[in-house]
Design an enzyme around this catalytic site. Structure first.
Site, short mmCIF file in Angstrom:
data_model
loop_
_atom_site.label_atom_id
_atom_site.label_comp_id
_atom_site.label_asym_id
_atom_site.label_seq_id
_atom_site.Cartn_x
_atom_site.Cartn_y
_atom_site.Cartn_z
N ARG A 72 11.70 -10.83 87.02
CA ARG A 72 12.49 -10.65 85.79
C ARG A 72 13.75 -9.84 86.09
O ARG A 72 14.83 -10.12 85.57
CB ARG A 72 11.64 -9.94 84.73
CG ARG A 72 10.50 -10.81 84.22
CD ARG A 72 9.65 -10.08 83.21
NE ARG A 72 10.41 -9.68 82.04
CZ ARG A 72 10.01 -8.76 81.16
NH1 ARG A 72 8.85 -8.17 81.32
NH2 ARG A 72 10.75 -8.44 80.12
N ASP A 106 16.50 -5.06 79.74
CA ASP A 106 17.63 -5.46 80.59
C ASP A 106 18.76 -4.44 80.43
O ASP A 106 18.65 -3.48 79.68
CB ASP A 106 18.08 -6.89 80.25
CG ASP A 106 18.61 -7.04 78.82
OD1 ASP A 106 19.42 -6.19 78.39
OD2 ASP A 106 18.23 -8.00 78.14
N HIS A 121 11.86 0.76 74.97
CA HIS A 121 10.84 0.19 75.86
C HIS A 121 11.17 0.36 77.34
O HIS A 121 10.65 -0.36 78.18
CB HIS A 121 10.62 -1.30 75.51
CG HIS A 121 9.94 -1.50 74.18
ND1 HIS A 121 9.89 -2.70 73.51
CD2 HIS A 121 9.27 -0.62 73.40
CE1 HIS A 121 9.22 -2.55 72.37
NE2 HIS A 121 8.84 -1.30 72.28
N CYS A 129 6.93 6.48 89.96
CA CYS A 129 5.59 6.52 90.54
C CYS A 129 4.54 6.36 89.43
O CYS A 129 4.66 6.97 88.37
CB CYS A 129 5.37 7.83 91.28
SG CYS A 129 3.68 8.00 91.89
N CYS A 132 2.59 10.20 89.85
CA CYS A 132 3.27 11.48 89.60
C CYS A 132 4.56 11.31 88.79
O CYS A 132 5.20 12.30 88.46
CB CYS A 132 3.55 12.21 90.92
SG CYS A 132 4.85 11.44 91.91
N GLY A 218 17.72 -10.43 66.72
CA GLY A 218 16.92 -11.06 67.77
C GLY A 218 15.60 -10.40 68.07
O GLY A 218 15.21 -10.32 69.23
N THR A 219 14.92 -9.95 67.03
CA THR A 219 13.59 -9.40 67.28
C THR A 219 12.59 -10.07 66.34
O THR A 219 12.90 -10.32 65.17
CB THR A 219 13.53 -7.87 67.14
OG1 THR A 219 12.18 -7.44 67.31
CG2 THR A 219 14.07 -7.38 65.81
N SER A 220 11.40 -10.34 66.90
CA SER A 220 10.35 -10.95 66.07
C SER A 220 9.73 -9.91 65.14
O SER A 220 8.97 -10.27 64.24
CB SER A 220 9.26 -11.55 66.97
OG SER A 220 8.70 -10.53 67.78
N1 APR Z 1 19.78 -14.99 68.71
C1 APR Z 1 19.05 -14.20 67.89
N2 APR Z 1 17.71 -14.21 67.88
C2 APR Z 1 17.08 -15.04 68.72
C3 APR Z 1 17.77 -15.89 69.59
C4 APR Z 1 19.19 -15.85 69.57
N3 APR Z 1 19.93 -16.62 70.36
N4 APR Z 1 16.86 -16.59 70.30
C5 APR Z 1 15.66 -16.19 69.90
N5 APR Z 1 15.78 -15.26 68.94
C6 APR Z 1 14.73 -14.52 68.24
C7 APR Z 1 13.43 -15.27 68.09
O1 APR Z 1 13.47 -16.09 66.94
C8 APR Z 1 12.44 -14.10 67.94
O2 APR Z 1 12.33 -13.72 66.58
O3 APR Z 1 14.42 -13.39 69.03
C9 APR Z 1 13.11 -12.98 68.74
C10 APR Z 1 12.43 -12.64 70.03
O4 APR Z 1 11.17 -12.15 69.77
P1 APR Z 1 10.24 -11.53 70.91
O5 APR Z 1 10.24 -12.43 72.10
O6 APR Z 1 8.97 -11.18 70.25
O7 APR Z 1 11.03 -10.24 71.37
P2 APR Z 1 11.06 -8.79 70.73
O8 APR Z 1 11.00 -8.82 69.26
O9 APR Z 1 12.20 -8.09 71.39
O10 APR Z 1 9.71 -8.20 71.26
C11 APR Z 1 9.51 -6.84 71.14
O11 APR Z 1 7.62 -6.92 72.53
O12 APR Z 1 6.65 -7.79 74.23
C12 APR Z 1 7.23 -6.68 73.82
O13 APR Z 1 8.26 -5.01 75.04
C13 APR Z 1 8.43 -6.33 74.64
O14 APR Z 1 10.47 -5.41 73.85
C14 APR Z 1 9.55 -6.45 73.65
C15 APR Z 1 8.84 -6.29 72.33
#
Ligand code: APR
Length: 280
Positions: A72, A106, A121, A129, A132, A218-220
């Site tokens: 990754r 990232d 995160h 480590c 430690c 962009g977060t679920s």
């Molecule tokens: N623009 C905006 N949103 C987008 C795009 C895009 N181009 N492509 C995808 N998405 C949305 C998806 O619809 C989804 O709702 O981004 C979201 C990604 O969701 P996850 O993969 O669940 O990521 P995230 O919400 O960041 O997850 C949170 O979960 O697994 C852990 O530590 C990991 O930081 C991560 C955390």
């Protein structure tokens, strides 16, 4: 995304003085970095990310987990910030009290012009480590890959950045040993079941509590406690604007839902908020 919704969000942004931008994996999707829940490819297809990203997985098979994170990390190295990252930087430049909070591991916000996002995160670039906690140097990078990963629209499951240019070492890889105590070095990320770094969480809660707009991108919104950050802002009366191609559990608390990819919606939002600026 429709015109009226964009216009409404732009008014909120133009009126804000202390916005918070809260980002998840979708922020980096158009840079070719797979979202966490995207289909895995190649060797990694056999593994569920949620089962690799745990302390138990690392204890059971350090080479498997370290190799996955190295794959990754190399994918991120090849990726470039997308116009969404640059639009976030434009917001921060326009409104100096902006706080960017990211769940991403990232470094694309930094490379896109936001020098110090609050990292909930951790980071792919801060190994330490496992015993430690001494910070460890990054392993030296392999020769540069054939080129950047292919961009995609981010809305559909896709082949991950890693899979576009598989490298010789793509697979399990023994982690380095700590220079102090010899224990295996681990990725500097927060795994499922681990506490978030308290300074980052405190900074995020404080910013969300005092903001006058929260832009969630962009977060679920499924992974807690990070997913509570927009809720904190909403509870205290700040409008929440969401950018995501699909509905999420946050839809109900949002003043505006902008359905679309971050790389398109965010620059359009910045242009609509400050039409006279040459940014975005
Ligand atoms: N623009 C905006 N949103 C987008 C795009 C895009 N181009 N492509 C995808 N998405 C949305 C998806 O619809 C989804 O709702 O981004 C979201 C990604 O969701 P996850 O993969 O669940 O990521 P995230 O919400 O960041 O997850 C949170 O979960 O697994 C852990 O530590 C990991 O930081 C991560 C955390």
């Amino acid at each position: 995304m429709t015109g009226p919704e964009l216009a409404e969000a732009a008014l909120l942004l133009a009126a804000a003085r202390r916005p918070v931008v809260f980002t998840g994996a979708g922020m980096s999707a158009e840079s070719g970095v797979p979202t966490f829940r995207d289909a895995q490819t190649g060797l990694w297809r056999r593994y569920d990310p949620q089962e690799l990203a745990t302390p138990a997985a690392f204890r059971a098979d350090p080479a498997l987990v370290w190799g996955w994170y190295e794959t990754r990390r190399r994918g991120v190295r090849r990726a470039e910030p997308n116009p969404g990252h640059r639009a976030v930087a434009a917001i921060a430049a326009r409104l100096p009290e902006t706080v960017v909070i990211t769940q991403n591991v990232d470094d694309l916000h930094e490379r896109g012009g936001v020098p110090a996002p609050v990292r909930l995160h951790g980071s792919l670039f801060a190994p330490r480590c496992s015993a430690c906690a001494r910070p460890a140097p990054l392993p030296s990078d392999l020769p540069p890959s054939a080129g950047p990963p292919e961009p995609h629209d981010g809305a559909e499951p896709h082949d991950g950045a890693e899979s576009h240019a598989p490298e010789a070492h793509d697979g399990p890889l023994d982690p380095p040993a700590c220079a102090d105590c010899g224990a295996p070095v681990r990725p500097g990320v927060v795994w499922f079941g681990e506490a978030l770094p308290s300074a980052a969480l405190d900074a995020a809660v404080e910013a969300a509590s005092g903001c006058d707009l929260l832009l969630t991108v962009g977060t679920s919104a499924l992974v807690h406690p990070a997913a509570e950050i927009p809720l904190v802002a909403a509870r205290l009366g700040a409008p929440v604007v969401q950018v995501n191609p699909v509905p999420t559990p946050l839809d109900a608390i949002c003043a505006v839902n902008l359905r679309g990819p971050a790389g398109e919606v965010l620059p359009a939002l910045v242009r609509a908020a400050w039409p006279d600026d040459a940014v975005g």
